[in-house]
Design a protein around this motif. Structure first.
Motif, PDB file in Angstrom:
ATOM      1  N   GLU A   1     -35.582 -51.850  14.210  1.00 20.43           N
ATOM      2  CA  GLU A   1     -36.488 -51.088  13.513  1.00 20.43           C
ATOM      3  C   GLU A   1     -38.216 -51.178  13.907  1.00 20.43           C
ATOM      4  O   GLU A   1     -38.605 -50.171  13.948  1.00 20.43           O
ATOM      5  CB  GLU A   1     -36.325 -51.254  11.835  1.00 20.43           C
TER       6      GLU A   1
ATOM      7  N   LYS B   1     -39.557 -48.652  16.577  1.00 18.17           N
ATOM      8  CA  LYS B   1     -39.429 -47.238  16.184  1.00 18.17           C
ATOM      9  C   LYS B   1     -38.802 -46.582  17.359  1.00 18.17           C
ATOM     10  O   LYS B   1     -39.065 -45.781  17.984  1.00 18.17           O
ATOM     11  CB  LYS B   1     -41.062 -46.788  16.284  1.00 18.17           C
TER      12      LYS B   1
ATOM     13  N   ARG C   1     -36.750 -43.762  17.436  1.00 22.42           N
ATOM     14  CA  ARG C   1     -36.614 -42.374  17.514  1.00 22.42           C
ATOM     15  C   ARG C   1     -38.010 -41.841  18.429  1.00 22.42           C
ATOM     16  O   ARG C   1     -38.022 -41.260  19.251  1.00 22.42           O
ATOM     17  CB  ARG C   1     -36.455 -41.860  16.162  1.00 22.42           C
ATOM     18  N   VAL C   2     -39.045 -42.674  17.944  1.00 22.39           N
ATOM     19  CA  VAL C   2     -40.249 -42.185  18.580  1.00 22.39           C
ATOM     20  C   VAL C   2     -40.299 -42.803  19.983  1.00 22.39           C
ATOM     21  O   VAL C   2     -40.648 -42.037  20.818  1.00 22.39           O
ATOM     22  CB  VAL C   2     -41.646 -43.116  17.944  1.00 22.39           C
TER      23      VAL C   2
ATOM     24  N   SER D   1     -41.883 -50.329  23.019  1.00 19.66           N
ATOM     25  CA  SER D   1     -41.514 -51.081  21.874  1.00 19.66           C
ATOM     26  C   SER D   1     -42.340 -51.955  21.496  1.00 19.66           C
ATOM     27  O   SER D   1     -42.325 -52.430  20.417  1.00 19.66           O
ATOM     28  CB  SER D   1     -40.109 -51.525  22.319  1.00 19.66           C
TER      29      SER D   1
ATOM     30  N   ALA E   1     -45.088 -50.588  19.553  1.00 17.52           N
ATOM     31  CA  ALA E   1     -44.755 -50.094  18.393  1.00 17.52           C
ATOM     32  C   ALA E   1     -44.491 -51.382  17.111  1.00 17.52           C
ATOM     33  O   ALA E   1     -45.276 -51.499  16.107  1.00 17.52           O
ATOM     34  CB  ALA E   1     -43.222 -49.449  18.171  1.00 17.52           C
TER      35      ALA E   1
ATOM     36  N   HIS F   1     -46.422 -52.199  13.721  1.00 13.08           N
ATOM     37  CA  HIS F   1     -45.983 -52.833  12.482  1.00 13.08           C
ATOM     38  C   HIS F   1     -46.932 -54.007  11.981  1.00 13.08           C
ATOM     39  O   HIS F   1     -47.159 -53.938  10.638  1.00 13.08           O
ATOM     40  CB  HIS F   1     -44.494 -53.124  12.674  1.00 13.08           C
TER      41      HIS F   1
ATOM     42  N   ASP G   1     -48.853 -50.360   5.089  1.00 17.08           N
ATOM     43  CA  ASP G   1     -47.331 -50.161   5.082  1.00 17.08           C
ATOM     44  C   ASP G   1     -47.048 -50.615   3.596  1.00 17.08           C
ATOM     45  O   ASP G   1     -46.003 -49.684   2.998  1.00 17.08           O
ATOM     46  CB  ASP G   1     -46.524 -50.961   6.115  1.00 17.08           C
TER      47      ASP G   1
ATOM     48  N   THR H   1     -43.427 -46.452   4.187  1.00 14.22           N
ATOM     49  CA  THR H   1     -43.435 -47.227   5.164  1.00 14.22           C
ATOM     50  C   THR H   1     -43.077 -48.748   4.215  1.00 14.22           C
ATOM     51  O   THR H   1     -42.901 -49.914   5.012  1.00 14.22           O
ATOM     52  CB  THR H   1     -44.546 -47.326   5.838  1.00 14.22           C
TER      53      THR H   1
ATOM     54  N   ARG I   1     -40.250 -51.379   5.354  1.00 15.13           N
ATOM     55  CA  ARG I   1     -40.108 -51.811   6.984  1.00 15.13           C
ATOM     56  C   ARG I   1     -40.116 -53.396   6.552  1.00 15.13           C
ATOM     57  O   ARG I   1     -40.240 -53.751   5.802  1.00 15.13           O
ATOM     58  CB  ARG I   1     -41.459 -51.461   7.470  1.00 15.13           C
TER      59      ARG I   1
END
Length: 298
Positions: A10, A13, A15-16, A59, A62, A66, A73, A79, A82
């Motif tokens: 996760e 991210k 999908r991004v 990645s 991303a 986070h 978040d 968010t 997360r």
């Protein structure tokens, strides 16, 4: 000791990052010769190691995002689940994970692809993970416009992994994503404006209001229509792409105009959802057009 693979996944991210790698792959194919003019397939090193390095770098960025956005978040409903806000992972774990991915990406790109791709990928990583996340996101409501340069880099990185020739055409791919980013993200920001206000992030709907943001979405959508015609104007793409992009642009423009007086609050998410499909299909049209008809830049 159980390793929380789902939480680490996760952090990337997925999908991004999938969209990032997809546009990088299109850049690789667009940089390759046409059938009858040499091998159409990009070099296998670019396809395998180039995409692996770009995926790892995206990645890593991303995961850094986070880590640096942990406080924000925690305050946003979208968010709060997360890995960091929920306590599934510690800050140290996320840092080590991000640093490992980033280091691997640079080693792969530098030694197995070329130094140009490694350098530009590194600056893209820093641009998103540090400059945008740490500074721009909190400094100006134009954050997503300025910071969009990092997100628009993948097709250029893909192109550079194949060749440094004709890179000006790769900049057209960059420009399309750069102009696409504001209407794409501001649609989401309108829907999530209360979250951003609670987290004290100066997104445009928070600082200038929803009506002004809708006007900007329409402005950038009109600009996007013009920009997406440039590949045809310069001879990079032909009639197949032109026919497809005109339909995509017409639908996007319809959404942007209706967004001025939307039927309901959730309409912004409908625009956001279409914008994702728009970019994927547009790049697919570029690739198919590249397959079926030779153009002057090859």
């Amino acid at each position: 000791m159980r390793i929380p693979f789902a939480d680490y996944f996760e952090l990337t991210k997925p999908r991004v990052v999938a969209l990032i790698v997809f546009t990088a792959i299109i850049g690789m194919f667009m940089a390759s010769p046409f059938p009858g003019h040499g091998s159409f397939m990009p070099p296998w090193q670019a396809l395998v190691f180039g995409n692996l390095g770009i995926w790892l770098a995206a990645s890593s960025a991303a995961a850094i995002n986070h880590l640096l956005d942990r406080r924000i978040d925690e305050k946003m409903a979208r968010t709060s689940h997360r890995p960091l806000p929920s306590g599934s992972l510690s800050g140290r774990q996320v840092f080590v994970f991000a640093a490992t991915l980033g280091t691997l990406s640079m080693l792969i790109l530098f030694f197995l692809v070329n130094w140009q791709t490694a350098v530009f990928t590194f600056f893209s990583l820093i641009g998103y993970a540090v400059i945008y996340t740490v500074y721009l996101k909190h400094a100006t409501p134009q954050n997503i416009v300025i910071g969009g340069a990092a997100g628009a880099a993948p097709p250029v990185l893909g192109w550079l992994s194949v060749t440094t020739h004709n890179y000006e055409y790769a900049l057209l791919l960059f420009l399309i994503i750069f102009v696409w980013t504001p209407p794409h993200f501001w649609a989401l920001a309108i829907f999530r404006r209360e979250d951003y206000a609670r987290a004290m992030v100066p997104m445009l709907p928070v600082t200038h209001g929803v009506e002004y943001t809708r006007q900007q979405i329409l402005f950038y959508t009109i600009l996007l229509v013009l920009v997406t015609l440039l590949p045809v104007i310069v001879g990079m793409s032909g009639r197949f792409y032109l026919g497809g992009v005109l339909v995509l642009d017409a639908v996007f423009l319809y959404y942007a105009i209706r967004m001025m007086k939307p039927p309901n609050e959730a309409y912004a998410m409908k625009v956001f959802g279409y914008s994702i499909w728009y970019l994927m299909v547009l790049f697919a049209f570029l690739l198919i057009d590249h397959w079926i008809m030779p153009h002057s830049y090859s």
